[in-house]
Structures are given as C-alpha cells and as structure tokens.
Scaffold this active site. Structure first.
Site, PDB file in Angstrom:
ATOM      1  N   GLU A 118       0.829  -1.217   0.000  1.00 30.78           N
ATOM      2  CA  GLU A 118       0.000   0.000   0.000  1.00 30.78           C
ATOM      3  C   GLU A 118       0.866   1.271   0.000  1.00 30.78           C
ATOM      4  OE1 GLU A 118      -4.108  -1.462   2.118  1.00 30.78           O
ATOM      5  OE2 GLU A 118      -2.517  -0.753   3.442  1.00 30.78           O
TER       6      GLU A 118
ATOM      7  N   GLU B 170      -7.106  -7.521  -0.732  1.00 37.35           N
ATOM      8  CA  GLU B 170      -7.594  -7.459   0.642  1.00 37.35           C
ATOM      9  C   GLU B 170      -9.087  -7.160   0.612  1.00 37.35           C
ATOM     10  OE1 GLU B 170      -5.577  -4.803   3.278  1.00 37.35           O
ATOM     11  OE2 GLU B 170      -3.578  -5.565   2.809  1.00 37.35           O
TER      12      GLU B 170
END
EC number: 3.2.1.23
Length: 677
Positions: free
Chosen positions: A188, A268
């Site tokens: 991320e 995710e």
C-alpha cells in the site's frame, strides 16, 4: 550409403530417446504467469483464479498452524496469503530468528503439503496492524532516517534483509516446486507520503535479483486513483483492496486504469475490521461479506479474504494508528475463523458462496478446539517495579542530563523507568507537564513511592503532583505499540521531549531499561523477599484510583493423565485495570479491561502444563484489586468463552481513528463473543 546409415542410426536412436524425455519435461514444468490476452492467470498453461484467505503465522502459534490451514482449505480456499514481519525475524541488526514460531519456511512448506498455494507479502513494510508495520525499531537509531524511501541508510538495511529472506523463499516459488505463486513488493505504498519511485524501482530490482524473472510480482493499494498514483509501478502487476462498503465496479475500474488487461484482483477483501483500545469492537455483517464475495467471484476475479483468521498480538506486537490509538491484543477481526481458530457462522456462509464457483473439498471440517474454564486463581504480590530494579535492570541505570528515548537506551519494547528528584517543594500540587506531547505512550507517575496518576500521549499531558523538594520522582513509561500506518511510523518511544515542573525543565535523569521478559522467565519460582505493601497502604489514605506498578504471581495445576487436557482457555481480569500477563514465561500480551473493548486474553493450550503447576505472572500498572482485607479479590479467572466486544468505558475521550480512506462501517449489534459451532 549403407556406411552412412550405420553412422547415422546411433544418432537417430539418441534423438528418439531424448525427444520424448525433453517433451515430458516441458509438459510437467511448473509455471504460474499472467495471460493478458484472456485477463487471467495461467497455472501450468491452464486458466486459473485464486480464492485466498489471510493468515499471519506470526499471530498464530506454530502448534496450531496445521489446524488453521486445514480449516481454510476445507472452506474452499485454494491459496493463503501471509505477511513476513521483518522485526519478527531480525530483532537486532544481524540477529535472525527463523525457528519455532518464527519458522516461515516450515509454515509455507506445511501449506504446500496441504495443497494450498501461497501469496507472499514480504514487505519490507507490511502495515498489518503490526508494531511499526513490521519495520524493526533499530532502524530509528539514525533519528533522521526516512523510512520507506530511497534514504541510503534505509536502503542498505533493506538490501541486507532481503538478501537473507528472499534466498530462503526462492526454492518455495511455484516454478521451483513450491507453493508461492505471487510475491508482493512493499505494501500500500500509495498511502504513504513519500511517493518515491526510486525506492520502488530499487525493490523491484532486488526482488528480481533474488527471485528471478519468472515470478509474478505485484503491488496492492486502495481502489482509488489517489492511492494508485504513487503505489503502482510498471513491471509490477497492480492490484487493489476494498471491502463491503465499496462499489465493486468502480473499484475494479480503478485497477483497470493501471492494468487494462490481466486478472482482476482484490488483494484485501475485508471480512471484518481492526479494533482500538477504548473504541467499540468492529464487526461486519455476515450477509454483507457473503453478498460482496459473490459479486467479486461472479466477475471472475481473484480475491483474498483479509482476514480469514486474525489471531493474536502476543507480547508487544500490536501496532497503532494516528492520531495515536493502539490496537488491542486480540486481532480477531470478526474473521470467518475466530481468534482461537473456531468455526463461525461467517465461515459456513462464505464456504457456501465459494462452492457456487469452485469445488469445495469433501470430508469432515476440523472442529473448533475445546475450551476449558479452569476457574479462579488467586495471586500474591511479589514486588513493585521500583523494588525489583535489581532484577529488572541487572546492568544498572543510565545517567543523562535530559531524558533519552527507548532507542537511545537500546530498549525496543516494554517499559523504561525514568527517575529524577523534585527540584522544588510541591506541598501544594504543582503541574508536571509534557508541553510537546512527549510521553510516548503512557507514564505511570509516583513521588517517593506514592502514585500520582498517569500521563498519556495526546490525552493527558499535565498532571498535578505533590511532594517535598528532593523527593524521588519516578515515571514508568510504557511503549503501547508503534504506529504502523501513515506518515508517522517513525514512532519514537519513551520521554521523547523534556518534562517541566511548574514550567521548569526537569534534568539529571537516571534511566532504567527494564528487561521484563528475562526477569519473568528466570524467576518463575518467585522473586525472593516480597514487598510489605506499605506504599500501597500509605496511598490508600489518599486515593483509591492508583496503586504502584507491581508484579503479582499465582499458580494453578491441571490434572495429568486426562487425555483431553490441557485445553485452550481465556484469562479474565475482574477488578484489575491495565497491564501485561505471562503464563509459564510466555508473554500473552496486554490486558486493559478498564478501557475495553477486550476483556479476555486467548490462552493456547500448548503453553500450559499438566506435569507441573502453571505460573501466572501479572504486571499491573494502575490499580490492583489486592489488599490484606480480602486476598480472594486478588485473582484472575479462566473462562471458556472470549469477551472481546464489551461496552467501552474509559476515563479520557478518544478521537475517532481512520486507517484508510473508507473503512468498512462497524456493525454495533453483534454479540460480545463469537458463536462456536
């Protein structure tokens, strides 16, 4: 001509023998790659999509790895996803841990033996609500270091670590006969302020150097152009993450802007959400998760369910978010498998969705593990922290004109005691202040052995204290977990700036780094002479809010010869306030029933004994329910059900914390403990 045939026949025979062998080798060569023409993965030449679930081996004891992996397989998953926390494996520079609970290679081989593929996320940064996002605290020894960037000092440490880890992973790649099909680079990164493409390119080159050109490398970022702007890099396949509150079409369109062709991937997909001390336990309704999963799979996308089992932040491994809010010991995450690995309603609902798209394994599902309520165990006070400094800090204190941070005194986790003397008479209450919010994260304050209260990062930066000039001022400072997400992961602990008393800077500090782990493990039989408790009695005349930080110990026996014992259990702290607990020297983690929402801590059976009494050691930091009037109140209780979602009560308002752009909305109406099937 006959002579020519005589000469060429042996050659033809050799070619005939080699041809089929070579062809067989090509047919059986394992390959995992992206087919951009069909927007799919290819596994050994055949279209493939994964349905994966996250499990963090660092949050599940090795004793239970097989049980959890089997349950994941029986849910219909064909892959698992796991992070590799750098600090879990290299606690000090050049000191590596890859055995027992740290044996990531064994964990991956076990997944392979069970027929599960692996999506590996080796960082170096992982977030994961883990201490400092998996980065080792010793990186902060250079105070100006810019983490997650092309800072030369950071890159040098990363390069050395990857040179240790990735060669261990290479034999486990799918192409080499192992289970690892894809490998994530960083994590991320688009959510981080640095936006340093030189750093990402450096990682890409090092991953390729160690793992080769055939493995699929990918990135993961939030499904929004804001995150993908700095998180995506050519040569790394871009994936996104999102939960039930997101528009699935829009989310995958965000991925398509970076990857016009190739498989759709949600790396995710949130089955639940994280918790913070002092805030309600987060849950996501089963129906919402099941419905969104169906829609994702109906699009032919690959998906990873984050988390499939959350597990536990044992010891000091929990992280924190900004504004500072630490995560609790439980990482249950409202996942399909509970913190203790138990089957839930959500598990079966998601299994039913998966079997609409893929074949689910036949046979019995491993049951939830039995739990046992061992009951009440009475504890006795051993010593206050101040009285045990010879045990807790055998090498002696460090002297400094001004306070030093944890890093400066070579202490990464746990506790440091800061001691000085009052430079003035404070018979009338005087303000002890941290004007720059420099208490990271909580300081338990006493003057001449009389508790004064608590200073707390962001919440309580001034405390009125009383005492005579020359009295001893002690501050026991606790590291509650380093920030794991956002711009402030360079989270220094301890007294990170000066304290003032009535606006005058305090100086001449004596600093004790406390080795609680060694003290607890090496003194399971007791701590010698015990305190008389007179400090607590003296304080009782002034306030009932605080007692001195102190260690307490008790024992309980489990009958031997009974096949089903020991069993998993949960420890509860009726009347206790906040602290740390060990069983047989194993650090279970933090308890904080006064703040909530977690009231019980998971106790896995493998740390319990039937051959000898089990020793419980408690470090209570604020107030213990122990007195000579009623020693029976000085007790903990083992119960057979967890309580991780109690109503939240706390003494200082917490500010709302938001980890990502759009976190899933928590559902408030779920029972406080997970159903066991």
């Amino acid at each position: 001509m006959p002579g020519f045939l005589v000469r060429i026949l042996p050659l033809l025979l050799v070619l005939l023998l080699l041809g089929p062998t070579r062809g067989l080798r090509n047919a059986t060569q394992r390959m995992f790659e992206i087919d951009y023409s069909r927007d799919s993965f290819l596994k050994d030449g055949q279209p493939f999509r994964y349905i994966s679930g996250s499990i963090h081996y660092s949050r599940v004891p090795r004793f239970y790895w097989k049980d959890r992996l089997l349950k994941m397989k029986m849910a219909g998953l064909n892959a698992i996803q796991t992070y590799v926390p750098w600090n879990f494996h290299e606690p000090w520079p050049g000191q590596y841990q890859f055995s027992e609970d740290h044996d990531v290679e064994y964990f991956l081989r076990l997944a392979h033996e069970l027929g599960l593929l692996v999506i590996l996320r080796p960082g170096p940064y992982i977030c994961a609500e883990w201490e400092m996002g998996g980065l080792p605290a010793w990186l902060l020894e250079k105070e100006s270091i810019l983490l997650r960037s092309s800072d030369p000092d950071y890159l040098a440490a990363v390069d050395k670590w990857l040179g240790v880890l990735l060669p261990k992973m290479k034999p486990l790649l799918y192409q080499n006969g192992g289970p690892v099909i894809t490998v994530q680079v960083e994590n991320e990164y688009g959510s981080y302020f640095a936006c340093d493409f030189d750093y990402l390119r450096f990682l890409q080159k090092r991953f390729r150097h160690h793992l080769g050109d055939d493995v699929v490398l990918f990135t993961t970022d939030g499904a929004h152009k804001t995150f993908l702007k700095c998180g995506a890099l050519q040569g790394l396949y871009t994936t996104v993450d999102f939960g039930t509150g997101s528009n699935i079409t829009d989310a995958f369109l965000s991925q398509r802007k970076c990857e016009p062709k190739g498989p759709l991937i949600n790396s995710e997909f949130y089955t639940g959400w994280l918790d913070h001390w002092g805030q309600p336990h987060s849950t996501i309704k089963t129906e919402a998760v099941a419905s969104s999963l169906y829609d994702i799979l109906a699009r032919g996308a690959s998906v990873n369910l984050y988390m499939f089992i959350g597990g536990t932040n044992f010891a000091y491994w929990n992280g924190a978010n900004s504004p500072y809010a630490a995560q609790p010991t439980s990482y249950d995450y409202d996942a399909p498998l509970s913190e203790a690995g138990d089957l839930t309603e959500k598990y079966f609902a998601l299994r039913n969705i998966i079997q609409k798209f893929e074949k689910v394994p036949e046979g019995p599902i491993p049951p939830s593990t039995p739990k046992f309520a061992y009951g009440k165990v009475t504890l006795e006070k051993l010593k206050t922290v101040g009285a045990a400094l010879d045990i807790l800090c055998p090498s002696g204190p460090i002297k400094s004109l001004y306070p030093l941070t944890f890093i400066q005194v070579k202490q990464h986790y746990g506790f440091v005691l800061y001691r000085t003397t009052l430079p003035q008479d404070c018979s009338n209450p005087a303000p002890l202040s941290s004007p720059l919010n420099g208490v990271h994260d909580r300081a338990y304050v006493a003057v001449d052995g009389i508790p004064q209260g608590v200073l707390e990062r962001n919440n309580v930066i001034t405390l009125n204290i009383t005492g005579k000039a020359g009295a001893t001022l002690d501050l026991l400072v606790e590291n509650m977990g380093r920030v794991n997400y956002g711009a402030y992961i360079n989270d220094f602990k301890g007294l990170v700036s000066n304290l003032t008393l009535s606006s005058n800077i305090l100086t001449d500090w004596t600093i004790f780094p406390l080795d609680t782990e060694d003290a607890v493990r090496s003194h399971l039989g007791g701590w010698g002479h015990r305190d008389s408790g007179h400090h607590d009695e003296a304080w009782a005349h002034n306030s009932s809010n605080y007692t001195l930080p102190a260690f307490y110990m008790g024992n309980f026996s489990i009958p031997s010869g009974i096949p089903d014992l020991p069993q998993d259990t949960f420890i509860q702290f009726p009347g206790w306030t906040k602290g740390q607990v060990w069983i047989n020297g194993f650090n279970l983690g933090r308890y904080w029933p006064a703040r909530g929402p977690q009231l019980t801590l998971f106790v896995p059976q493998h740390i319990l004994m039937t051959s000898a009494p089990n020793t419980i050691t408690v470090l209570e930091l604020e107030w213990a329910p122990c007195s000579s009037d009623d020693p029976e109140l000085c007790a903990v209780t083992f119960v057979d059900r967890p309580v991780i979602g109690s109503s939240v009560t706390y003494d200082h308002p917490s500010k709302p914390v938001e980890k990502r752009l759009m976190p899933p909305p928590p559902q408030k109406n779920k029972d406080s403990w997970l159903d066991h099937v």
